[in-house]
Scaffold this motif. Structure first.
Motif, PDB file in Angstrom:
ATOM      1  N   ALA A 204       5.703  -0.163   7.613  1.00 56.71           N
ATOM      2  CA  ALA A 204       5.573   1.073   7.600  1.00 56.71           C
ATOM      3  C   ALA A 204       7.426   1.298   7.330  1.00 56.71           C
ATOM      4  CB  ALA A 204       4.912   1.839   8.584  1.00 56.71           C
ATOM      5  N   TYR A 205       7.672   2.026   6.169  1.00 56.68           N
ATOM      6  CA  TYR A 205       8.538   1.905   5.732  1.00 56.68           C
ATOM      7  C   TYR A 205       8.322   2.962   4.326  1.00 56.68           C
ATOM      8  CZ  TYR A 205       7.762  -0.316   1.240  1.00 56.68           C
ATOM      9  OH  TYR A 205       7.989  -0.437   0.423  1.00 56.68           O
TER      10      TYR A 205
ATOM     11  N   ASP B 227       0.560  -1.504   0.179  1.00 57.03           N
ATOM     12  CA  ASP B 227       0.157  -0.028   0.083  1.00 57.03           C
ATOM     13  C   ASP B 227       0.750   1.343   0.339  1.00 57.03           C
ATOM     14  OD1 ASP B 227      -1.642   1.672   0.727  1.00 57.03           O
ATOM     15  OD2 ASP B 227      -2.969   0.950   2.072  1.00 57.03           O
ATOM     16  N   LEU B 228       0.874   1.682  -1.181  1.00 62.91           N
ATOM     17  CA  LEU B 228       2.175   2.814  -1.781  1.00 62.91           C
ATOM     18  C   LEU B 228       1.781   4.086  -1.875  1.00 62.91           C
ATOM     19  CD1 LEU B 228       5.098   0.378  -2.816  1.00 62.91           C
ATOM     20  CD2 LEU B 228       4.738   0.957  -0.700  1.00 62.91           C
TER      21      LEU B 228
ATOM     22  N   GLY C 213       4.680   4.215   2.492  1.00 64.05           N
ATOM     23  CA  GLY C 213       3.549   3.417   2.480  1.00 64.05           C
ATOM     24  C   GLY C 213       4.114   1.818   3.575  1.00 64.05           C
ATOM     25  N   THR C 214       3.191   1.151   3.285  1.00 66.37           N
ATOM     26  CA  THR C 214       3.047  -0.390   3.895  1.00 66.37           C
ATOM     27  C   THR C 214       3.152  -1.589   3.601  1.00 66.37           C
ATOM     28  OG1 THR C 214       1.033  -0.628   4.681  1.00 66.37           O
ATOM     29  CG2 THR C 214       1.859   0.806   5.778  1.00 66.37           C
ATOM     30  N   ALA C 215       4.541  -2.178   4.092  1.00 69.76           N
ATOM     31  CA  ALA C 215       4.527  -3.783   2.749  1.00 69.76           C
ATOM     32  C   ALA C 215       3.545  -4.653   4.343  1.00 69.76           C
ATOM     33  CB  ALA C 215       5.555  -4.180   2.865  1.00 69.76           C
ATOM     34  N   MET C 216       2.659  -5.386   3.851  1.00 75.16           N
ATOM     35  CA  MET C 216       2.448  -6.000   4.777  1.00 75.16           C
ATOM     36  C   MET C 216       2.589  -7.843   4.470  1.00 75.16           C
ATOM     37  SD  MET C 216      -1.902  -7.262   5.730  1.00 75.16           S
ATOM     38  CE  MET C 216      -1.847  -5.589   6.375  1.00 75.16           C
ATOM     39  N   LEU C 217       3.635  -8.697   4.629  1.00 71.83           N
ATOM     40  CA  LEU C 217       4.200  -9.847   4.874  1.00 71.83           C
ATOM     41  C   LEU C 217       3.082 -10.836   5.203  1.00 71.83           C
ATOM     42  CD1 LEU C 217       7.578  -8.815   4.957  1.00 71.83           C
ATOM     43  CD2 LEU C 217       6.232  -8.735   2.653  1.00 71.83           C
TER      44      LEU C 217
ATOM     45  N   ILE D 192      -1.761   1.556  -5.041  1.00 76.65           N
ATOM     46  CA  ILE D 192      -0.187   2.126  -5.821  1.00 76.65           C
ATOM     47  C   ILE D 192      -1.575   3.432  -5.592  1.00 76.65           C
ATOM     48  CG2 ILE D 192       1.071   3.080  -6.568  1.00 76.65           C
ATOM     49  CD1 ILE D 192       1.966   0.972  -5.599  1.00 76.65           C
ATOM     50  N   THR D 193      -1.318   4.841  -4.533  1.00 79.39           N
ATOM     51  CA  THR D 193      -1.751   5.811  -4.988  1.00 79.39           C
ATOM     52  C   THR D 193      -0.614   7.366  -5.794  1.00 79.39           C
ATOM     53  OG1 THR D 193      -1.228   6.641  -2.890  1.00 79.39           O
ATOM     54  CG2 THR D 193      -3.680   5.979  -3.162  1.00 79.39           C
ATOM     55  N   ALA D 194      -0.913   7.980  -6.673  1.00 75.52           N
ATOM     56  CA  ALA D 194      -0.758   8.651  -7.506  1.00 75.52           C
ATOM     57  C   ALA D 194      -1.229  10.061  -7.792  1.00 75.52           C
ATOM     58  CB  ALA D 194      -0.039   7.860  -8.942  1.00 75.52           C
TER      59      ALA D 194
END
Length: 633
Positions: free
Chosen positions: A132-133, A57-58, A69-73, A186-188
């Motif tokens: 979160a990164y 979610d970036l 955003g975040t990376a859920m693994l 992805i938001t842009a």
């Protein structure tokens, strides 16, 4: 956006993964546990704890050139294992939490040159972690200003993850042998369109403005088949779509869409040819995006969204072998992937062979034979330069993570290995074997030992045939075995005679040149004497209209020859070419030639690189930095 993921209870060795036919086999691919499958380019220990799914979610920040955003693994681990190790290269980690939002301990380890630094998370019994990164200055990402695009009004972003660059913008286990499903939101900025190497999930959604207060849109994607993580790719910009067929289409900037679509009209024929050869296309759609010229490769086989350089657009489909190559990767490379980069020929060599078969089926045997002859010449040139017994000329090499682009060994020797086997056993037997290889190893990693064992089990019919094929020598020994099936010398008989005539008495047949294929023209230019004077170069240019050539493969060969002879008249066009094209295949050799011309060429190289370096992707920058003796930043 979060999709449901049901994970089986299993250990991590290949023997414990669901068998083919089980629906869950497509969700969790095996990790090989043999010594030759150990990837020394990752910090991960996948036989202890591994990533099986990534949910991104970036937000794309074009002003700050940053993703955040975040990376859920989703993870699986052996009983008692409480830590998972991820690959990370320059990520700014804000927090790590479990599935309930509780903080987890993590540590970023010591940096290792070329690998980044390990991100070790103490997850305990948690099997879902959220990181979160943000990622700034990521080597995988190239951010273009509006001025660097064809439209000139909107910025642009694209990624290039192979071989180990995706760890600069995605925290995961960045190894080709650790396949993962993934999804992304992805938001842009609302003016831009985002595409990824996963299937789009509906129309974009309007969302509240970001930090800059401007309106934005959110795009969602999903890849429900496990892929090597280097195949997660993204592009965003002022791009439009043109349908090519029922399951194929092309994206590009509006200014390029007509030319791109015209060049790609044979795409559906290629898909049909590939399926007829080696089985069904398993990825749903086959779309492409023609990127700005700074893209560092000819193409990148990202699933459902092949990335292409605009330099293949010649106006006559003469360079569409590139498209056949990237399409073939949908079987060799994406479906069956090298577990380690030292077995990169399993991706590129098998694909190069497959590419030639597609070209033969769509464009005819003559063109396929000519393109194969060019590949064989690449092998001969490389072996002449480095030595016929140089260790690096074996197909299997020690895993280094270095790029394979331009390698006459991984691509061309690998292709001629399969071409030789096909000739020895017959096309019918060979095709049946290669098809079952793809079927039986679909969505799984593989090694050189595995394909050798498979050949011995499912292809070779007798000890005498095994000895004749020299399979082990081809894969594990340097040089070119003496049983190589060479291309038909008639493929370039006319062209070679014309090149000899020019070398002997400077005779040129302009009408013959006009009727030649691109492969023939490339062969002729490559066969010309390397030392020519200004008058001879001027006569060549005038007779063959080389400076006006729209085919970038041919234009490159002309400019390289001109610079090797310090031909001042071609310097402005060479500088312009290097400013407009970022493809490493062209840029690196041109700078190499200039640098080798002493003070004259080095002055041009320094002047040009000072202007062009910032416009190149990090892959091309790194290659040219080595040529120029410059330390990459």
């Amino acid at each position: 956006m979060r999709r449901a993921l049901i994970l089986p209870l299993l250990l991590l060795a290949a023997c414990d993964v669901p068998e083919a036919g089980d629906p869950e086999a497509l969700k969790v691919a095996p990790v090989l546990d043999t010594p030759e499958a150990v990837d020394n380019q990752t910090f991960a220990k996948p036989l202890e704890a591994r990533v099986v799914n990534v949910d991104l979610d970036l937000d794309l920040d074009f002003t700050g050139k940053k993703v955040s955003g975040t990376a859920m693994l989703d993870l699986i681990a052996k009983p008692g294992v409480e830590q998972v190790i991820l690959d990370n290269d320059g990520l700014d980690i804000a927090s790590v939490t479990d599935g309930e939002g509780k903080p987890l301990e993590y540590e970023v380890g010591e940096e290792v040159e070329g690998k980044g630094a390990p991100l070790t998370i103490t997850m305990g019994d948690a099997r879902e972690v959220t990181i979160a990164y943000s990622a700034s200055d990521a080597a995988a990402l190239q951010w273009l200003s509006p001025e660097q695009t064809a439209g000139g009004k909107q910025p642009y972003l694209f990624s290039q993850g192979q071989a180990t660059l995706n760890r600069t913008w995605i925290p995961t286990q960045d190894s080709p042998g650790i396949r993962q499903t993934w999804s992304a939101r992805i938001t842009a900025p609302e003016e831009l369109t985002v595409v990824m190497s996963g299937l789009s999930q509906g129309d974009p959604e309007a969302v509240e403005g970001g930090q800059d207060g401007k309106k934005r849109r959110a795009f969602t994607f999903e890849m429900d088949k496990p892929v090597a993580p280097y195949l997660i790719a993204i592009a965003a910009g002022d791009i439009v779509f043109r349908e090519l067929g029922p399951r194929s289409g092309v994206w590009s900037e509006p200014a390029m869409i007509e030319a791109a679509a015209a060049e790609l009209t044979d795409t559906e024929k290629m898909i049909d040819a590939a399926e007829e050869l080696y089985g069904p296309y398993r990825w749903g759609r086959y779309d492409m995006i023609v990127l700005p010229p700074s893209f560092p490769y000819g193409g990148m086989e990202n699933p459902v969204m092949t990335f292409l350089t605009p330099t293949f657009i010649a106006g006559d489909k003469s360079l569409t072998g590139l498209v056949a190559h990237e399409l073939a990767h949908s079987w060799s490379g994406n479906l069956v992937t090298n577990a380690v980069w030292g077995d990169g020929w399993l991706n590129e060599g098998v694909t190069s062979y497959f590419e030639n078969r597609i070209v033969e089926q769509v464009y005819g045997k003559e063109r396929a034979e000519q393109e194969a002859a060019l590949s064989y010449a690449n092998i001969e040139t490389t072996l002449a330069e480095v030595g016929a017994d140089a260790p690096g000329t074996a197909l299997h090499t020690e895993s280094t993570g270095e790029e394979l682009v331009g390698s006459a060994i991984a691509y061309d020797k690998g292709s001629f290995f399969l071409r030789t086997v096909e000739h020895e056993v017959g096309r019918e037997r060979f095709d049946a074997w290669l098809r079952q290889w793809f079927d039986n190893h679909a969505f799984q990693p593989a090694t050189s030992k595995m394909i050798l064992d498979d050949m011995m089990k499912n292809l070779v019919e007798s000890p005498e045939e095994a000895e004749r094929l020299k399979l082990r020598e081809w894969i594990f020994e340097p040089g070119l075995p003496d049983n190589v099936y060479k291309p038909d010398p008639k493929a370039f008989a006319e062209v070679d005679a014309a090149a000899k005539a020019f070398a002997d008495n400077r005779t040129l047949d302009e009408k013959a040149w006009a009727g030649w294929s691109s492969a023939e023209r490339q062969r002729f230019l490559a066969k010309l004497p390397r030392e020519l004077d200004n008058a001879e170069l001027a006569a060549l240019d005038e007779a063959l209209k080389l400076s006006a050539n729209r085919n970038n493969e041919e234009l490159f060969l002309w400019l390289d020859l001109a610079m090797a002879n310090q031909y001042e008249a071609a310097v402005p066009q060479t500088e312009q070419f290097l400013a407009m094209v970022g493809r490493a295949k062209f840029v690196r050799p041109l700078f190499t030639t200039l640098w080798g011309e002493g003070a004259w060429g080095q002055m041009i190289a320094k002047r040009t690189y000072a202007e062009t370096r910032d416009s190149y992707h990090s892959v091309t920058q790194g290659a040219v930095d080595k040529v120029m003796g410059r330390t990459s930043s």
